[in-house]
Scaffold this motif. Structure first.
Motif, PDB file in Angstrom:
ATOM      1  N   CYS A   8       0.831  -1.225   0.000  1.00 22.66           N
ATOM      2  CA  CYS A   8       0.000   0.000   0.000  1.00 22.66           C
ATOM      3  C   CYS A   8       0.852   1.256   0.000  1.00 22.66           C
ATOM      4  O   CYS A   8       1.952   1.280   0.552  1.00 22.66           O
ATOM      5  N   CYS A   9       0.285   2.301  -0.609  1.00 23.45           N
ATOM      6  CA  CYS A   9       0.868   3.633  -0.531  1.00 23.45           C
ATOM      7  C   CYS A   9       0.995   4.018   0.946  1.00 23.45           C
ATOM      8  O   CYS A   9       0.041   3.890   1.708  1.00 23.45           O
ATOM      9  N   ASN A  10       2.197   4.482   1.329  1.00 24.44           N
ATOM     10  CA  ASN A  10       2.422   4.820   2.740  1.00 24.44           C
ATOM     11  C   ASN A  10       1.699   6.091   3.148  1.00 24.44           C
ATOM     12  O   ASN A  10       1.638   6.402   4.331  1.00 24.44           O
ATOM     13  N   LYS A  11       1.137   6.833   2.162  1.00 26.38           N
ATOM     14  CA  LYS A  11       0.435   8.074   2.512  1.00 26.38           C
ATOM     15  C   LYS A  11      -1.076   7.867   2.525  1.00 26.38           C
ATOM     16  O   LYS A  11      -1.723   8.067   3.539  1.00 26.38           O
ATOM     17  N   CYS A  12      -1.660   7.411   1.387  1.00 27.13           N
ATOM     18  CA  CYS A  12      -3.125   7.303   1.325  1.00 27.13           C
ATOM     19  C   CYS A  12      -3.613   5.864   1.502  1.00 27.13           C
ATOM     20  O   CYS A  12      -4.808   5.623   1.585  1.00 27.13           O
ATOM     21  N   LYS A  13      -2.689   4.917   1.568  1.00 24.83           N
ATOM     22  CA  LYS A  13      -2.978   3.508   1.857  1.00 24.83           C
ATOM     23  C   LYS A  13      -3.720   2.766   0.733  1.00 24.83           C
ATOM     24  O   LYS A  13      -4.256   1.690   0.942  1.00 24.83           O
ATOM     25  N   THR A  14      -3.732   3.331  -0.470  1.00 22.68           N
ATOM     26  CA  THR A  14      -4.317   2.619  -1.603  1.00 22.68           C
ATOM     27  C   THR A  14      -3.381   1.471  -2.021  1.00 22.68           C
ATOM     28  O   THR A  14      -2.164   1.558  -1.834  1.00 22.68           O
ATOM     29  N   GLN A  15      -3.956   0.375  -2.545  1.00 25.55           N
ATOM     30  CA  GLN A  15      -3.142  -0.728  -3.041  1.00 25.55           C
ATOM     31  C   GLN A  15      -2.417  -0.280  -4.313  1.00 25.55           C
ATOM     32  O   GLN A  15      -3.071   0.217  -5.233  1.00 25.55           O
ATOM     33  N   LEU A  33       5.000   4.922  -2.485  1.00 33.34           N
ATOM     34  CA  LEU A  33       3.872   5.856  -2.628  1.00 33.34           C
ATOM     35  C   LEU A  33       3.130   5.558  -3.922  1.00 33.34           C
ATOM     36  O   LEU A  33       3.734   5.111  -4.907  1.00 33.34           O
ATOM     37  N   CYS A  34       1.813   5.822  -3.953  1.00 34.27           N
ATOM     38  CA  CYS A  34       1.075   5.730  -5.215  1.00 34.27           C
ATOM     39  C   CYS A  34       1.490   6.917  -6.095  1.00 34.27           C
ATOM     40  O   CYS A  34       2.136   7.850  -5.631  1.00 34.27           O
ATOM     41  N   LYS A  35       1.114   6.856  -7.368  1.00 28.10           N
ATOM     42  CA  LYS A  35       1.552   7.906  -8.312  1.00 28.10           C
ATOM     43  C   LYS A  35       1.065   9.296  -7.869  1.00 28.10           C
ATOM     44  O   LYS A  35       1.790  10.283  -7.982  1.00 28.10           O
ATOM     45  N   ASN A  36      -0.190   9.354  -7.381  1.00 27.23           N
ATOM     46  CA  ASN A  36      -0.739  10.647  -6.951  1.00 27.23           C
ATOM     47  C   ASN A  36       0.044  11.225  -5.784  1.00 27.23           C
ATOM     48  O   ASN A  36       0.433  12.395  -5.791  1.00 27.23           O
ATOM     49  N   CYS A  37       0.260  10.378  -4.760  1.00 31.07           N
ATOM     50  CA  CYS A  37       0.947  10.866  -3.567  1.00 31.07           C
ATOM     51  C   CYS A  37       2.408  11.193  -3.881  1.00 31.07           C
ATOM     52  O   CYS A  37       2.971  12.135  -3.325  1.00 31.07           O
ATOM     53  N   HIS A  38       3.020  10.409  -4.777  1.00 28.70           N
ATOM     54  CA  HIS A  38       4.396  10.687  -5.168  1.00 28.70           C
ATOM     55  C   HIS A  38       4.491  12.090  -5.787  1.00 28.70           C
ATOM     56  O   HIS A  38       5.358  12.895  -5.428  1.00 28.70           O
TER      57      HIS A  38
HETATM   58 ZN   LIG Z   1      -1.190   7.476  -2.189  1.00 31.20          ZN
END
Ligand SMILES: [Zn+2]
Length: 296
Positions: free
Chosen positions: A23-30, A77-82
């Motif tokens: 999971c993204c360490n910020k928003c927790k999305t897979q 991180l997911c692409k958005n959070c990155h």
């Molecule tokens: Zn994220």
């Protein structure tokens, strides 16, 4: 200066994905997806905390590691959070990202534990015997928590300040080990059949909490039943030997001196006095049960 690798190593990448629970360490999305056609997509990145080059986000912030592709410098991180953290490097400074990652790893540990075991419900850990938990972890092949501060130097758990919470969070996955809860005793159970060396979960019950003292000579104190809390189970008395060092907070200290307390926790049977009908135990942790006023 250290050898600078050109890319994150494959073992490090697997470690980061594993610790992050994918999971993204910020928003927790897979960050790994698969559709009905078995097509896979990875929507996450191994994001650098200090950018790979000095010109990149946070790249010139102080404290950069010698090897910027070391896993300590990477956060999943997911692409958005990155994109967000790299375009807002002041808000998302290196210490903010390392804290975010640490808290995410602890969150993953807790989630895995809750899905895996029938975890007893408790809050406010009053007592956490770190060496005992480490011994338990080693015996059960559970990774021992590591700390980035000098834990050994602290004389008392409650002197750790901010870090006390981090220690408790890090031991989450040890406390979630299901074997720890295999043997449960509570209420008016017969405890005469217990064996030395056994681990037991004490269900929420009232303990007498007298005689807690910051005694330097604990074996002598224990020999005269000092520095203990106890409870009678039918004809037998269960005696918890307390090492004041491992009391987690000053509130916990007051609770353990208050005359009685409703507690649950995991203990290891240290010895049994059949003549006196006393079972002596060393607690791994003691906590207040959730719904403290409903417990019997
Ligand atoms: Zn994220």
């Amino acid at each position: 200066m250290g050898l600078v690798r050109a890319a994150l190593s494959e073992p490090d990448r697997r470690f980061i994905i594993g610790q992050s629970g994918g999971c993204c360490n910020k928003c927790k999305t897979q960050v790994f997806r698969e559709n009905e056609f078995a097509e896979k997509a990875r929507i996450g990145d191994d994001a650098h905390i200090w950018a790979y080059s000095n010109e990149g986000p946070r790249g010139s912030a102080p404290g950069a590691p010698a090897d910027r592709n070391d896993r300590e410098n990477i956060i999943l991180l997911c692409k958005n959070c990155h994109a967000e953290v790299d375009q807002q490097p002041i808000k998302f400074a290196p210490n903010v990202l390392t804290t975010m990652r640490r808290e995410h790893y602890a969150w993953v540990d807790c989630c895995l534990g809750q899905n895996r075991v029938q975890k007893p419900r408790f809050h406010h850990i009053l007592y956490l015997n770190v060496p005992r938990l480490d011994m338990y972890a080693v015996a059960n092949s559970i990774p021992i928590p590591q700390f980035e501060f000098d834990f050994g130097a602290a004389q008392r758990f409650r002197d750790l300040g901010f870090n006390a919470g981090r220690v408790m969070a890090k031991y989450c996955h040890v406390l979630n080990d299901e074997d720890m809860y295999a043997h449960q005793i509570g209420g008016n159970d017969d405890i005469s059949h217990l064996d030395a060396g056994q681990y037991c979960f004490i269900e929420p019950v009232n303990f007498r909490t007298v005689e807690i003292d910051n005694d330097n000579d604990l074996p002598a104190a224990w020999a005269s039943d000092k520095c203990i809390i106890y409870r009678r189970f039918t004809e037998w008395t269960l005696i918890c030997e307390i090492q004041p060092r491992w009391i987690t907070t000053s509130t916990a200290d007051s609770t353990l001196r208050s005359g009685w307390a409703k507690l649950c926790g995991v203990v290891r049977i240290s010895r049994i006095n059949f003549g006196a009908r006393k079972v002596y135990v060393s607690p791994l942790f003691l906590a207040q049960p959730e719904g403290i006023f409903d417990a019997n």
